[in-house]
Design a protein around this motif. Structure first.
Motif, short mmCIF file in Angstrom:
data_model
loop_
_atom_site.label_atom_id
_atom_site.label_comp_id
_atom_site.label_asym_id
_atom_site.label_seq_id
_atom_site.Cartn_x
_atom_site.Cartn_y
_atom_site.Cartn_z
N ARG A 1 0.83 -1.21 0.00
CA ARG A 1 0.00 0.00 0.00
C ARG A 1 0.86 1.26 0.00
N GLY A 2 2.16 1.05 0.03
CA GLY A 2 3.05 2.20 -0.08
C GLY A 2 3.42 2.83 1.25
N ARG A 3 3.14 2.14 2.33
CA ARG A 3 3.55 2.71 3.63
C ARG A 3 4.88 2.10 4.00
N PHE A 4 5.92 2.90 3.74
CA PHE A 4 7.26 2.36 3.94
C PHE A 4 7.83 2.69 5.30
N ASN B 1 14.71 4.77 1.47
CA ASN B 1 15.80 5.69 1.16
C ASN B 1 15.79 6.10 -0.30
N LEU B 2 15.62 5.08 -1.15
CA LEU B 2 15.62 5.35 -2.59
C LEU B 2 14.52 6.33 -2.95
N ILE B 3 13.36 6.07 -2.38
CA ILE B 3 12.22 6.93 -2.71
C ILE B 3 12.50 8.37 -2.30
N SER B 4 13.03 8.52 -1.08
CA SER B 4 13.26 9.91 -0.65
C SER B 4 14.33 10.58 -1.52
N GLU B 5 15.30 9.75 -1.96
CA GLU B 5 16.32 10.29 -2.85
C GLU B 5 15.70 10.76 -4.16
N ILE B 6 14.82 9.91 -4.68
CA ILE B 6 14.17 10.26 -5.95
C ILE B 6 13.36 11.54 -5.79
N GLN B 7 12.68 11.61 -4.65
CA GLN B 7 11.87 12.81 -4.41
C GLN B 7 12.74 14.05 -4.39
N HIS B 8 13.88 13.91 -3.73
CA HIS B 8 14.81 15.02 -3.63
C HIS B 8 15.27 15.46 -5.01
N LYS B 9 15.62 14.43 -5.79
CA LYS B 9 16.10 14.71 -7.14
C LYS B 9 15.02 15.42 -7.96
N ALA B 10 13.81 14.91 -7.80
CA ALA B 10 12.69 15.49 -8.55
C ALA B 10 12.53 16.95 -8.20
N ALA C 1 11.93 -15.09 11.07
CA ALA C 1 12.53 -13.89 11.63
C ALA C 1 13.61 -13.36 10.69
N PHE C 2 14.37 -14.30 10.16
CA PHE C 2 15.42 -13.93 9.21
C PHE C 2 14.81 -13.25 7.99
N LEU C 3 13.73 -13.88 7.51
CA LEU C 3 13.00 -13.35 6.37
C LEU C 3 12.52 -11.93 6.68
N ALA C 4 11.98 -11.77 7.88
CA ALA C 4 11.44 -10.48 8.28
C ALA C 4 12.55 -9.44 8.32
N GLN C 5 13.71 -9.86 8.85
CA GLN C 5 14.82 -8.92 8.91
C GLN C 5 15.21 -8.44 7.52
N THR C 6 15.33 -9.43 6.62
CA THR C 6 15.70 -9.10 5.25
C THR C 6 14.67 -8.17 4.63
N PHE C 7 13.44 -8.51 4.89
CA PHE C 7 12.33 -7.73 4.37
C PHE C 7 12.41 -6.29 4.87
N ASP C 8 12.73 -6.18 6.16
CA ASP C 8 12.81 -4.87 6.79
C ASP C 8 13.94 -4.05 6.14
N ARG C 9 15.05 -4.74 5.90
CA ARG C 9 16.17 -4.05 5.25
C ARG C 9 15.76 -3.53 3.88
N MET C 10 15.03 -4.40 3.17
CA MET C 10 14.56 -4.01 1.85
C MET C 10 13.67 -2.77 1.95
N ARG C 11 12.79 -2.79 2.97
CA ARG C 11 11.88 -1.65 3.16
C ARG C 11 12.68 -0.36 3.37
N ILE C 12 13.71 -0.47 4.25
CA ILE C 12 14.51 0.71 4.55
C ILE C 12 15.19 1.22 3.28
N ASN C 13 15.74 0.27 2.50
CA ASN C 13 16.42 0.65 1.25
C ASN C 13 15.46 1.36 0.30
N ILE C 14 14.28 0.74 0.16
CA ILE C 14 13.28 1.33 -0.74
C ILE C 14 12.94 2.74 -0.27
#
Lengths: 479, 325
Positions: free
Chosen positions: A216-219, A247-256, A232-245
């Protein structure tokens, strides 16, 4: 890390162990019971064996008396030996309750053997009468043995009856126990299985929820799963992915945003250029005409008019060429002076310009045509409408890391709302009195040029307006 | 809802667990063990008390006392015997006891050649000591070690004296004896005669019968017919008394007759309580039992050798109907 694997194994092992324990217990108990049954039965069988062998001895003895052959003697000896064996076995059946009777029993067997031997002895010595007497006695003893066997078995039955009943009762109880244990294990397994499945499905559920949130886009919601398995491992990985995404999104927003700003500055430049081009046809003609007029005036001895025309021409030229690149403050000040010369010619004594310039500050870069519109504004609003004229102060000061440019007038002032509009960069309706490049345009260009908002401040009251610009000395450092 | 069901399952689990444990404890606790195997080295003396009349008050007392005494002295003793003076069965038991090589036999004496043969020949052959109890068989005929019991001669005298006390010096007495004149009965009879011979006013009639009930009744009828004037009856053998009294009762009232007997019959005491017997000789069966067991053990352990050959006499006394009531 192979935690779910381990959990399944543990559950299976526990169930297996319980089953095995029950099986072993029941088997052991069954074996014990069977042994006991067997023991009891063995006792009866052995006692019965005594009767049988004693009767066999008598029968063989009788046979031998009738036909005294070595074979029959052999048979007799065999059966006697058998009887002795049985006798020694019966010895083990003694217990506290039948000790007396059993000792008698064993002694009776002895007596039988002895009597039989005596009978045989007499027979061999051809004392038929004695032999027959002993034989009769042996027969009697054999009969006593049978009777005693029955009595013994009877008493054994009495002794073992309650024991036997105990066994039966216990068997019934074991059966009941089986049902109870079954029920209990069922319950226990239900609990175990529930807990086990929960320990797997709950983290998965959490993960699913988190995935839903992400989709739903709530990162910003952190993913947390409190289990110690693969999930738990899966969740951790998932969480890392969320954080990365995230970050990327905010970077894109900044660039925009940056892009957007760039676009805006380009648009503003285009607008200025457009305005510039619009006024390029006339100005060139005007410029030539003004030069001609200046020469003409000079030739006719009107030096003042000639100078004025030169100023107008200079201003016009500056306007034509210095729009799209930065100029130094010095150039800007020079143009300003030319402009003010023209305005002074126009307003004569009504306009007083008071300049104080710190020469050391004139090297800074500044976008072209920024000071002139402000001064023009001051002239338009503070001097022109008033019959008695007005005073305009123009100051350039050194403010450490920046150059402070102040334009002050003693006019009637500007509305607060208007100031706000100007500072926010909104275009306002102009009345065509200016050279075309409006105040707002200046503000926005300055901001774009230096890259920060707080570049201009306007203080206004009923007896004057003061525009203060802070121009950073080092453009890059300020940016 | 889910928590509720988990809670319910938990509680069920606990309850089931409790019941299961309780049941398991019950089911697996060691049940009553089999009788312990006897110690093979345990060479206790094995004694047998053999009587002709099992389950009579007299012999029950004797048996219990003998067992008690044997237990005290660390020997085992069993009571064997026949019911209702079944001699064949009695002799068989005696023979089994001898053939079983028990260490000692306490036996109610039986004055028959078969008995004497068994005791003299077989028992002696196996070297088993024999003590007669209650009823004696003379040592010369039985080779018994000793006799423990009442002085039957004295018992006869006592009963005769009681008769004289009750009846006076005049009267007619019918003495009911056994056809098979056992030693102890003879002794009693001798005792009675010994006393009565001093009283010429008392006439005695001696009648013989067997143990068979019909015969007792017949001879009683016969006696009553021949001697309608009789005043008194003495049943020399206690077993006769019951049938005899029944027959008397059928003719007339029992009370006017003076009837005496001994206590070693099955119904002696109950007849006395009913008042049908006027008096019985009470012997000491407990003493006989314990003393005989004690003596035979002493003999076996060589503590008292030899035993008195004319016997160890136990107390007797007369028990009257009045006292019982």
């Amino acid at each position: 890390m192979n935690k779910i694997h381990k959990k399944i194994w543990t559950l299976t092992t526990v169930i297996l162990l319980i089953m095995a324990a029950i099986w072993i217990t029941l088997t052991y108990y069954n074996q014990k019971t069977q042994n006991q049954y067997n023991d009891i039965l063995q006792r009866y069988l052995r006692m019965n064996e005594v009767t049988r062998t004693s009767q066999q001895v008598i029968a063989d003895l009788n046979n031998y008396f009738i036909t005294p052959t070595p074979e029959n003697l052999e048979k007799l000896n065999n059966s006697k030996k058998k009887m002795e064996n049985v006798q020694s076995e019966v010895l083990y059946l003694r217990n506290s309750e039948n000790e007396f009777a059993l000792t008698n029993y064993i002694n009776l067997i002895d007596s039988l053997a002895e009597t039989a031997d005596r009978s045989l002895l007499f027979f061999n010595e051809h004392e038929k009468e004695d032999s027959a007497k002993e034989f009769a006695e042996a027969t009697r003893i054999s009969m006593y043995i049978s009777e005693m066997t029955l009595t013994l078995i009877d008493s054994e039955l009495n002794t073992y009856e309650r024991f036997y009943r105990g066994i039966i009762e216990q068997s019934g109880e074991i059966k009941k126990l089986g049902i109870w244990v079954m029920l209990m294990i069922t319950c226990l397994l239900m609990l175990l299985t529930y807990g086990f499945s929960l320990s797997i499905t709950k983290p998965v559920q959490k993960l699913t929820q988190a995935a839903n949130e992400l989709s739903r886009g709530r990162f910003h919601l952190p993913i947390k799963v409190d289990s110690n398995d693969e999930i738990a491992f899966l969740a951790q990985t998932f969480d890392r992915m969320r954080i990365n995404i995230n970050n990327l999104i905010s970077e894109i927003q900044h660039k925009a945003q940056l892009e957007h700003e760039l676009q805006e500055s380009k648009l503003l430049l285009k607008e200025s250029q457009l305005l510039n081009l619009q006024s390029q046809i006339n100005p060139h003609f005007l410029f030539n005409t003004l030069n001609t007029l200046s020469k003409k005036a000079y030739l006719e001895g009107s030096h003042e008019t000639s100078d004025l025309l030169v100023s107008v021409a200079g201003l016009l030229r500056y306007n034509l060429k210095r729009l799209d690149r930065p100029v130094t403050l010095r150039e800007e000040v020079m143009v300003l002076q030319q402009y003010m010369d023209i305005q002074k010619a126009r307003f004569t004594d009504r306009l007083q310009l008071k300049m104080s310039i710190d020469e050391s500050c004139l090297q800074v870069d500044i976008p072209g045509l920024t000071l002139q519109p402000i001064i023009e504004n001051a002239v338009n609003y503070a001097v022109e409408p008033r019959e008695e004229g007005g005073i305009i102060w123009f100051r350039i000061q050194d403010g450490n890391d920046c150059v402070i440019i102040e334009v002050e007038d003693d006019g009637p002032g500007i509305d607060d709302s208007k100031i706000k509009q100007i500072l926010q960069g909104q275009f306002i309706q102009t009345d065509g009195k200016t050279t075309g490049i409006g105040f707002t345009n200046v503000v926005r260009r300055l901001r774009l040029f230096y890259g920060y908002e707080n570049i201009m401040n306007i203080e206004s009251s009923a007896d004057g307006t003061k525009v203060v610009m802070k121009i950073p000395k080092d453009r890059r450092g300020a940016a | 809802m889910r928590k509720m069901s988990i809670l319910i399952i938990c509680i069920t689990c606990i309850v089931l667990g409790y019941f299961t444990l309780a049941l398991a404890k019950k089911a697996f606790t060691a049940r009553e063990d089999l009788p312990a195997a006897a110690d093979e080295q345990d060479m206790k003396y094995r004694l047998v008390l053999i009587t002709q009349e099992l389950d009579t008050p007299f012999w029950d007392k004797a048996g219990i006392a003998a067992k008690e005494q044997a237990r005290k002295d660390g020997a085992s003793l069993e009571v064997w015997g026949s019911y209702g003076k079944n001699q064949e069965d009695f002799l068989k038991k005696l023979e089994i006891a001898i053939q079983s090589k028990v260490d000692g036999i306490i036996v109610q004496g039986l004055d028959t050649p078969e008995f004497k043969d068994l005791v003299k020949v077989k028992a002696a052959f196996y070297g088993i000591p024999i003590i007669t109890v209650a009823n004696d068989v003379p040592k010369a005929e039985s080779l018994r070690k000793t006799y423990v019991g009442s002085d039957q001669y004295l018992a006869g005298e006592l009963i005769a004296e009681q008769l004289i006390d009750d009846m006076g010096h005049e009267g007619k007495v019918i003495l009911m004896g056994d056809k098979h004149k056992e030693y102890y009965l003879q002794q009693r009879l001798n005792g009675i005669h010994e006393v009565l011979k001093d009283y010429p006013g008392i006439r005695t009639v001696y009648a013989e019968t067997t143990d068979v009930r019909e015969e007792i009744i017949a001879s009683t009828q016969n006696m009553l017919n021949q001697n309608p004037d009789t005043d008194s009856f003495i049943a020399i053998k206690a077993n006769i008394a019951e049938a005899m009294i029944q027959e008397i009762g059928r003719r007339s009232q029992v009370e006017p007759y003076y009837i005496y007997s001994f206590d070693d019959g099955p119904d002696s005491l109950s007849l006395l309580k009913q008042g049908k017997l006027d008096g019985i000789i009470e012997q000491s069966p407990e003493k006989m039992g314990s003393l005989s067991a004690e003596l035979i053990l002493k003999w076996l352990k060589d503590e008292e050798v030899p035993l008195k050959s004319d016997g160890y006499l136990t107390d007797i006394r007369i028990l009257k109907a009045m006292e019982e009531q």
